[in-house]
Enzyme design. Structure first.
Site: not given
Length: 308
Positions: A11-13, A15, A34, A43, A131, A135
């Site tokens: 539900t993100g930018y 996503g 969620r 949402k 990040k 990895r």
């Protein structure tokens, strides 16, 4: 047969663009959501739109291992589109993938700079280090991966002509701040193109355990290039206010979160030229527009047309 894809952070930018792009590409698509997020009407409406597209909604969270394992068992590919505050929480996804053992590809939340080859300073550097830690955790767990390095989101960088902290909805028609000389080359892609290239890569053996760089030639542009393209479209020369690197660094130090991070990105991308400071090492990376010439990507020039 196309892989079954799970999007986490759906539900993100970025996503939501991944969910829609996955469906459009013919993949059976699952979204981990969620249940508590459904109390947010925006949402809830988005989740309903996913259902209307035929997406399977799975309820769970990163903190509930059982729900994560149950979700991952149903798919071949996991794409994480989690936001900045949840980068390190991806260790829970790594643990669940390892336990399940059936995932053919994991794409962690990247979609920006190459965090192993960065010139960034704080506060952007801290996020890039996290990040990079993810990895290393993926590699240590021997999970098959693709890291997608995309440069900047056009929707974030282009309407402001690089002045991202202003959060402009369309480019200015009077004046613009130019950072340093304005000549450092950036890479800017539309969110939809980033997803289109990623969808091509998920089942491609050539991108397995590699970095997919989304560096289409028409989208390697400097801030001056962007401003010049815009001036050509509106038939007007903007007043240029030059901001030295020293002034920008001072502004970063004085800014409050998250604005300090946004201004740090301006420094990393438009002053240091972080995105174009290296050539792609073919032993670790491949370039998306070379691999998939059939993707008809939107250039920065074309993207600006919508604002005229």
């Amino acid at each position: 047969m196309a892989s079954k894809i799970l999007v986490i952070g759906a539900t993100g930018y970025i996503g939501k663009v991944f969910v829609e792009g996955s469906v459009k590409s013919g993949h059976a698509t699952f979204a981990l959501v969620r249940e508590s997020s459904l109390t947010d009407p925006v949402k809830a409406k988005l989740v309903q739109s996913f259902k209307d597209l035929g997406v399977t909604i799975l309820y769970g969270s990163l903190d509930e291992k059982e729900s994560l394992v149950k979700a991952i068992k149903q798919v071949d590919v996991v794409i994480s589109a989690l936001g900045r505050t949840q980068i390190l929480d991806q260790v829970n996804i790594i643990d669940a993938i390892k336990e399940v053992g059936n995932v053919k590809r994991f794409l962690p939340s990247e979609f920006g700079n190459d965090v192993d080859r960065t010139l960034a300073i704080e506060p952007a550097l801290s996020e890039f280090i996290m990040k990079a830690e993810i990895r290393r955790a993926i590699e240590a767990a021997k999970i098959p991966y693709t890291y997608v390095v995309t440069g900047c989101f056009a929707g974030f960088f282009v309407p402001s002509l690089g002045q991202c902290h202003l959060r402009l909805k369309s480019p200015p028609t009077d004046k613009v701040s130019i950072y340093d000389t304005g000549d450092a080359k950036a890479i800017i892609n539309t969110e939809e193109d980033i997803v289109a290239y990623t969808m091509k890569a998920v089942d491609d053996p050539r991108t397995l355990n590699k970095i997919l760089y989304v560096h289409p030639p028409k989208n390697i542009v400097s801030q001056n290039d962007m401003v010049s393209l815009w001036e050509g479209k509106i038939g007007k020369t903007l007043e240029k206010i030059y901001v030295s690197e020293e002034e920008l660094l001072k502004s970063i130090q004085e800014a409050q979160p998250p604005m300090d991070f946004v201004m740090g990105l301006i420094h990393t991308v438009l002053v240091q030229g972080d995105l174009t400071s290296f050539t792609i090492d073919p032993s670790v990376g491949v370039e998306a527009s070379e691999l998939y010439p059939d993707v008809n990507y939107t250039s920065v020039d074309e993207f600006l047309n919508q604002f005229v």
